[in-house]
Design a protein around this motif. Structure first.
Motif, PDB file in Angstrom:
ATOM      1  N   ARG A 250       0.854  -1.181   0.000  1.00 28.63           N
ATOM      2  CA  ARG A 250       0.000   0.000   0.000  1.00 28.63           C
ATOM      3  C   ARG A 250       0.898   1.241   0.000  1.00 28.63           C
ATOM      4  N   PRO A 251       0.432   2.365  -0.573  1.00 24.70           N
ATOM      5  CA  PRO A 251       1.299   3.542  -0.768  1.00 24.70           C
ATOM      6  C   PRO A 251       1.998   4.032   0.496  1.00 24.70           C
ATOM      7  N   ASP A 252       1.301   4.085   1.642  1.00 24.12           N
ATOM      8  CA  ASP A 252       1.935   4.594   2.849  1.00 24.12           C
ATOM      9  C   ASP A 252       3.055   3.675   3.325  1.00 24.12           C
ATOM     10  N   ASP A 282       4.603   3.050  14.734  1.00 26.12           N
ATOM     11  CA  ASP A 282       3.791   1.971  15.297  1.00 26.12           C
ATOM     12  C   ASP A 282       2.772   1.431  14.287  1.00 26.12           C
ATOM     13  N   ALA A 283       2.207   2.313  13.480  1.00 26.92           N
ATOM     14  CA  ALA A 283       1.217   1.862  12.499  1.00 26.92           C
ATOM     15  C   ALA A 283       1.839   0.922  11.493  1.00 26.92           C
ATOM     16  N   PHE A 284       3.082   1.199  11.089  1.00 29.72           N
ATOM     17  CA  PHE A 284       3.779   0.316  10.151  1.00 29.72           C
ATOM     18  C   PHE A 284       4.048  -1.033  10.807  1.00 29.72           C
ATOM     19  N   ASP A 286       2.369  -2.428  13.153  1.00 26.57           N
ATOM     20  CA  ASP A 286       1.098  -3.142  13.316  1.00 26.57           C
ATOM     21  C   ASP A 286       0.652  -3.830  12.038  1.00 26.57           C
ATOM     22  N   ARG A 287       0.949  -3.246  10.877  1.00 27.27           N
ATOM     23  CA  ARG A 287       0.564  -3.867   9.609  1.00 27.27           C
ATOM     24  C   ARG A 287       1.605  -4.868   9.139  1.00 27.27           C
ATOM     25  N   PHE A 288       2.884  -4.523   9.329  1.00 27.37           N
ATOM     26  CA  PHE A 288       3.973  -5.300   8.747  1.00 27.37           C
ATOM     27  C   PHE A 288       4.350  -6.503   9.605  1.00 27.37           C
ATOM     28  N   ALA A 289       3.997  -6.450  10.899  1.00 29.84           N
ATOM     29  CA  ALA A 289       4.387  -7.507  11.837  1.00 29.84           C
ATOM     30  C   ALA A 289       3.170  -8.003  12.599  1.00 29.84           C
ATOM     31  N   ILE A 290       3.403  -9.020  13.436  1.00 29.28           N
ATOM     32  CA  ILE A 290       2.396  -9.511  14.365  1.00 29.28           C
ATOM     33  C   ILE A 290       2.996  -9.324  15.753  1.00 29.28           C
ATOM     34  N   ALA A 291       2.544  -8.285  16.455  1.00 38.27           N
ATOM     35  CA  ALA A 291       3.164  -7.932  17.727  1.00 38.27           C
ATOM     36  C   ALA A 291       2.091  -7.527  18.726  1.00 38.27           C
ATOM     37  N   GLY A 292       2.118  -8.170  19.901  1.00 39.40           N
ATOM     38  CA  GLY A 292       1.151  -7.833  20.925  1.00 39.40           C
ATOM     39  C   GLY A 292       0.813  -9.020  21.797  1.00 39.40           C
ATOM     40  N   PRO A 293      -0.260  -8.931  22.572  1.00 42.69           N
ATOM     41  CA  PRO A 293      -0.667 -10.023  23.452  1.00 42.69           C
ATOM     42  C   PRO A 293      -1.058 -11.269  22.662  1.00 42.69           C
ATOM     43  N   PRO A 294      -1.072 -12.434  23.305  1.00 44.92           N
ATOM     44  CA  PRO A 294      -1.369 -13.686  22.598  1.00 44.92           C
ATOM     45  C   PRO A 294      -2.677 -13.664  21.807  1.00 44.92           C
ATOM     46  N   ALA A 295      -3.758 -13.167  22.394  1.00 38.38           N
ATOM     47  CA  ALA A 295      -5.045 -13.179  21.691  1.00 38.38           C
ATOM     48  C   ALA A 295      -4.987 -12.344  20.423  1.00 38.38           C
ATOM     49  N   HIS A 296      -4.316 -11.211  20.488  1.00 35.98           N
ATOM     50  CA  HIS A 296      -4.144 -10.357  19.314  1.00 35.98           C
ATOM     51  C   HIS A 296      -3.359 -11.088  18.222  1.00 35.98           C
TER      52      HIS A 296
END
Length: 344
Positions: A250-252, A282-284, A286-296
């Motif tokens: 995506r462009p961004d 952070d937005a990049f 969130d889209r480019f990786a999988i990072a966060g709590p287990p359920a997320h």
């Protein structure tokens, strides 16, 4: 599309004196395979360590993740991975890309896609026991690889841009995309690979497909993002190497990848404190990786499983993350996320 249950692999560094034990732990945790980076100025030899892991494990699959066509002659590469294959009873895969830190650290450049294709063809010929015409015109054959009753070592091409995806789709047994974890871009990569396979006169269903995914599991999403930023920078750098490399973004995200590619500091490879990491917000992540709590993380994996991929290779935190924090993320993935993926 029916959700797939892909193989789950871990990627790590070869560590003399410790890797055999680590391989046992990875197998006992439920992973399907383990991959070792091949970057001679930053880590030990992957083939030696994979042979040790072959005898320390029973079922764990083993691969380079990834080697390159510059630092080893194709006959040497074929013989090395065939040795791992023989020692493990047929559990090896040759993962190969055009080259990054291993090539940069000796002052060389990655080959063109045309030269890369020729190298893949030569390695495949050696692994099949065929006579291979080398770049110098000499005709060569490996005399020992065809012995025994093991299947040929599979060759997997790590690819980001369309031309390298095409090389892998036409000449390799599988392609693993280094394009991030955005399902939209992965859909583009899958479609491009299957189309290239078909245009080569081959059955697209015979090509296995996978993805390198930056994954950091941590209860605090802000901390997870920060720990992922270093290795997100590596794969974003692949997408910023050229205009073609950013295809499907995506462009961004394309703008971020191009900035990272232009400023990438190889002396701070895989680190979040590198200068190029300032462009990775952070937005990049969130889209480019999988990072966060287990359920997320499990929810993000559900979207990727819709793509029907055969294997996923997990890329963890960067080199600047403390060992105890790194191990915490691995344990959380193994105990909270991996069982959910396997039970699905």
């Amino acid at each position: 599309m029916k959700k797939s249950n892909p193989e789950i692999w871990m990627i790590t560094f070869p560590t003399p004196g410790a890797f055999a034990q680590l391989a046992r732990m990875v197998e006992e945790s439920g992973f399907d395979g383990i991959g070792l980076v091949d970057t001679q100025n930053l880590a030990a030899d992957p083939y030696s360590e994979l042979c040790l892991a072959a005898h320390a494990t029973k079922h764990l699959k083993l691969r380079t993740a990834v080697t390159n066509p510059v630092t080893r002659h194709p006959a040497v590469t074929a013989s090395a991975i065939a040795t791992v294959h023989a020692e493990s009873g047929g559990r090896a895969t040759l993962g190969i890309g055009r080259g990054d830190s291993a090539v940069d650290k000796i002052g060389e450049r990655a080959p063109s896609s045309k030269d890369f294709a020729r190298y893949i063809s030569q390695v495949q010929g050696f692994l099949r026991g065929e006579e291979v015409t080398l770049d110098n015109g000499y005709r060569s054959r490996n005399e020992w690889i065809v012995r025994g009753n093991l299947p040929k070592v599979p060759v997997d091409v790590a690819a980001t841009g369309p031309r390298v995806i095409e090389v892998g789709a036409k000449l390799a047994d599988s392609v693993t995309f280094a394009v991030g974890a955005d399902p939209e871009r992965l859909v583009w990569a899958v479609g491009h690979a299957r189309k290239a396979r078909e245009q080569a006169g081959l059955d697209p269903s015979t090509l296995k497909l996978g993805a390198f995914l930056n994954v950091v599991v941590h209860p605090d999403i802000a901390r997870a993002r920060e720990m992922a930023r270093g290795t997100v920078g590596v794969i974003a750098h692949f997408s910023g190497m050229s205009r073609d490399s950013a295809a499907g973004m995506r462009p961004d995200d394309r703008a971020v990848a191009q900035k990272v590619g232009e400023t990438y500091d190889m002396s701070r490879h895989t680190r979040a404190d590198a200068g190029h990491a300032q462009f990775i917000d952070d937005a990049f992540v969130d889209r480019f990786a999988i990072a966060g709590p287990p359920a997320h993380c499990i929810q993000r994996f559900d979207a990727i499983r819709e793509l029907g991929l055969d294997h996923l290779i997990i890329v963890g935190p960067g080199a600047d993350v403390a060992p105890q924090d790194h191990m915490q993320t691995v344990r959380l993935f193994a105990t909270e996320v991996l069982p959910a993926l396997k039970s699905a």
